[in-house]
Design an enzyme around this catalytic site. Structure first.
Site, PDB file in Angstrom:
ATOM      1  N   GLU A 222     -18.080 -17.134  31.266  1.00 39.99           N
ATOM      2  CA  GLU A 222     -18.592 -17.588  29.965  1.00 39.99           C
ATOM      3  C   GLU A 222     -19.278 -16.424  29.263  1.00 39.99           C
ATOM      4  O   GLU A 222     -19.954 -15.623  29.899  1.00 39.99           O
ATOM      5  CB  GLU A 222     -19.598 -18.721  30.232  1.00 39.99           C
ATOM      6  CG  GLU A 222     -20.334 -19.229  29.011  1.00 39.99           C
ATOM      7  CD  GLU A 222     -21.417 -20.259  29.368  1.00 39.99           C
ATOM      8  OE1 GLU A 222     -21.350 -20.868  30.470  1.00 39.99           O
ATOM      9  OE2 GLU A 222     -22.326 -20.432  28.561  1.00 39.99           O
ATOM     10  N   ASP A 224     -21.751 -16.068  25.974  1.00 38.89           N
ATOM     11  CA  ASP A 224     -22.483 -16.752  24.904  1.00 38.89           C
ATOM     12  C   ASP A 224     -22.715 -15.805  23.735  1.00 38.89           C
ATOM     13  O   ASP A 224     -23.396 -14.782  23.870  1.00 38.89           O
ATOM     14  CB  ASP A 224     -23.829 -17.254  25.428  1.00 38.89           C
ATOM     15  CG  ASP A 224     -23.665 -18.258  26.551  1.00 38.89           C
ATOM     16  OD1 ASP A 224     -22.591 -18.889  26.636  1.00 38.89           O
ATOM     17  OD2 ASP A 224     -24.609 -18.396  27.349  1.00 38.89           O
ATOM     18  N   HIS A 238     -22.152 -14.414  31.218  1.00 36.32           N
ATOM     19  CA  HIS A 238     -22.183 -15.165  32.482  1.00 36.32           C
ATOM     20  C   HIS A 238     -20.894 -14.836  33.235  1.00 36.32           C
ATOM     21  O   HIS A 238     -19.906 -15.581  33.163  1.00 36.32           O
ATOM     22  CB  HIS A 238     -22.282 -16.668  32.257  1.00 36.32           C
ATOM     23  CG  HIS A 238     -23.590 -17.128  31.676  1.00 36.32           C
ATOM     24  ND1 HIS A 238     -24.752 -17.180  32.415  1.00 36.32           N
ATOM     25  CD2 HIS A 238     -23.922 -17.537  30.432  1.00 36.32           C
ATOM     26  CE1 HIS A 238     -25.746 -17.619  31.647  1.00 36.32           C
ATOM     27  NE2 HIS A 238     -25.265 -17.843  30.438  1.00 36.32           N
TER      28      HIS A 238
END
Ligand SMILES: *[C@@H]1O[C@H](CO)[C@@H](O)[C@H](O)[C@H]1NC(C)=O
Length: 448
Positions: A222, A224, A238
């Site tokens: 991930e 962000d 992440h």
């Protein structure tokens, strides 16, 4: 599928495949065009928004007038367990009216709006999660090494405790339709979610339908781009030791005391101006450098070591523009040996050492993990959420909540520690909404 050859009236039987699409409600996809740019200019892609599958009605695949999950909960005969439930049930579409008036999700031109609280005949809805769908009804896959993403955001009504988020997750482009042959609803119904927290709560995961938490977690890398409200904003990696959609069990999920033993870097490496001791950089009035009472534009650049698409991802740089003026990202301000103003591995290592934060970033693949994920392709997600466990203190207040704000890493923003309680925001800030607009993707320097 052979039934089709013999039986005109058997169309419904054909859809007795788990997690297929039901036909009670035709699915609507709010249009959200994306500009794709290079040095010669931009072209428009006719992309659209699709709500996550977890928000959808779950109906009997054989008889769409029967609910697998209704007012009395799960139908015990259709759903004795997750596997059987997936075989017996189908996800329904969401109409244009429901997108707007049940979930508070609308688009207009190049703008996506998500409302905080929506009351309808179905009850009270808080926030939403949705994804960007490509022209082919699969998720639009982003390959951002040596590229940048630009968007404009309005956070002016997002109070303490709220989170308007734009991020990438390495979901399957088809929403899992080919990974799970029984799961034919796919991306057009918002299937196949995963993220760097390896969630267990997903209603649809691992080809099953879950009535509560699943023993399986669903991990994927991930990135962000923005987690923010009008008092604080951060961007965060992440990484994970996974490729694509990954079903975890046990230690690999990193639950509880296994937090640092799982496959994903749940903490991540973030650049939060406030946490890096630039407490007057971003906030909700004109005394801040960046004034969240007005919209602003964020550019996120994924830079490689050799300036090519195949190089190694070595830097994730944030640029800000407000009222036509570029505002540099501030330099991390805790007395580091170097001036860090973007996410790089030396920056991540330096701040985690300074804050005494365990460096799971390096253990879970660091920036190479993010770069590899963008090579394979990532899906763009939007969400508006609240936090009933820690009131988003990690974003806009103090974390730990009893920590000393003069200790490096504790201060995240000016919100009082108990300011972000969902039950208070429901009463005091029901009209909050976030807009994300003018999405552009392209070569470095081509989108702003
Ligand atoms: C802006 O907000 C900060 C933080 O709440 C506050 O301390 C300051 O007085 C405000 N400034 C103005 C001009 O309103």
């Amino acid at each position: 599928m052979w039934l089709k050859l013999f039986c005109f009236g058997c169309l419904l039987v054909l859809s007795v495949n788990g997690q297929s699409a039901a036909s009670l409600t035709p699915e609507y996809h709010p249009p959200l065009p994306l500009q794709s740019c290079d040095a010669s200019g931009c072209t428009t892609e006719n992309t659209a928004v699709v709500m996550d599958a977890g928000a959808r009605r779950v109906l009997s695949a054989a008889d769409n007038s029967v609910y697998c999950f209704g007012v009395d909960g799960w139908d015990a005969s259709l759903c004795p367990d997750g596997v059987t439930c997936a075989q017996n049930c189908a996800v329904d579409g969401i109409s244009q009216d429901e997108y707007a008036n049940r979930y508070g999700v609308t688009t207009s031109g190049n703008t996506l709006r998500m409302n905080y609280l929506t009351v309808s005949e179905f009850g009270m809805n808080i926030g939403a999660r949705a994804y960007l769908l490509g022209e082919d009804n699969n998720y639009r896959l982003f390959h951002l090494k040596n590229r940048e993403l630009t968007l404009t955001v309005d956070l002016s009504t997002l109070a303490c405790g709220m989170n308007g988020a734009v991020y990438f997750s390495e979901m399957d482009g088809d929403g899992g339709a080919s990974r799970y042959p029984d799961s034919s609803a796919g991306a057009g119904y918002g299937m196949g979610y995963c993220d760097g927290q390896c969630p267990h709560y997903l209603r649809f995961s691992n080809g099953q339908i879950n009535s509560g938490d699943s023993e399986f977690g669903i991990c994927c890398i991930e990135m962000d781009i923005l987690e923010a409200n009008r008092w604080s904003a951060t961007y965060t990696t992440h990484g994970c030791l996974t490729e694509g959609y990954h079903v975890c069990q046990g230690t690999d999920c990193g639950d509880g005391s296994d937090y640092y033993n799982g496959l994903c870097d749940k903490t991540g490496c973030e650049f939060s101006p406030a946490r890096q001791n630039n407490r007057l950089f971003l906030g909700f009035n004109s005394s801040f450098t960046l004034d969240t009472s007005q919209p602003f534009t964020i550019i996120t650049q994924f830079l490689t070591d050799d300036g090519t698409d195949t190089g190694n991802l070595v830097e994730i740089r944030r640029r800000w523009i407000q009222n036509g003026v570029e505002i540099p990202n501030p330099v991390a301000n805790w007395g580091y040996d170097e001036d860090y103003d973007s996410i790089t591995e030396p920056y991540c290592d330096a701040y985690k050492a300074k804050f005494g934060e365990y460096n799971d970033f390096e253990e879970q693949g660091a920036l190479a993990s993010i770069g590899a994920s963008f090579e394979r392709g990532m899906v763009l997600a939007f969400s508006f959420w609240e936090d009933s466990s820690t009131y988003m203190q990690w974003l806009d207040s103090l974390s730990p909540p009893d920590g000393d704000p003069s200790v490096p890493g504790v201060y995240r923003g000016p919100c009082p520690i108990d300011a972000g309680k969902p039950e208070d925001n429901h009463i005091n800030n029901p009209d909050a909404f976030v807009t994300f607009s003018d999405f552009k993707v392209g070569t470095i320097g081509s989108t702003f």
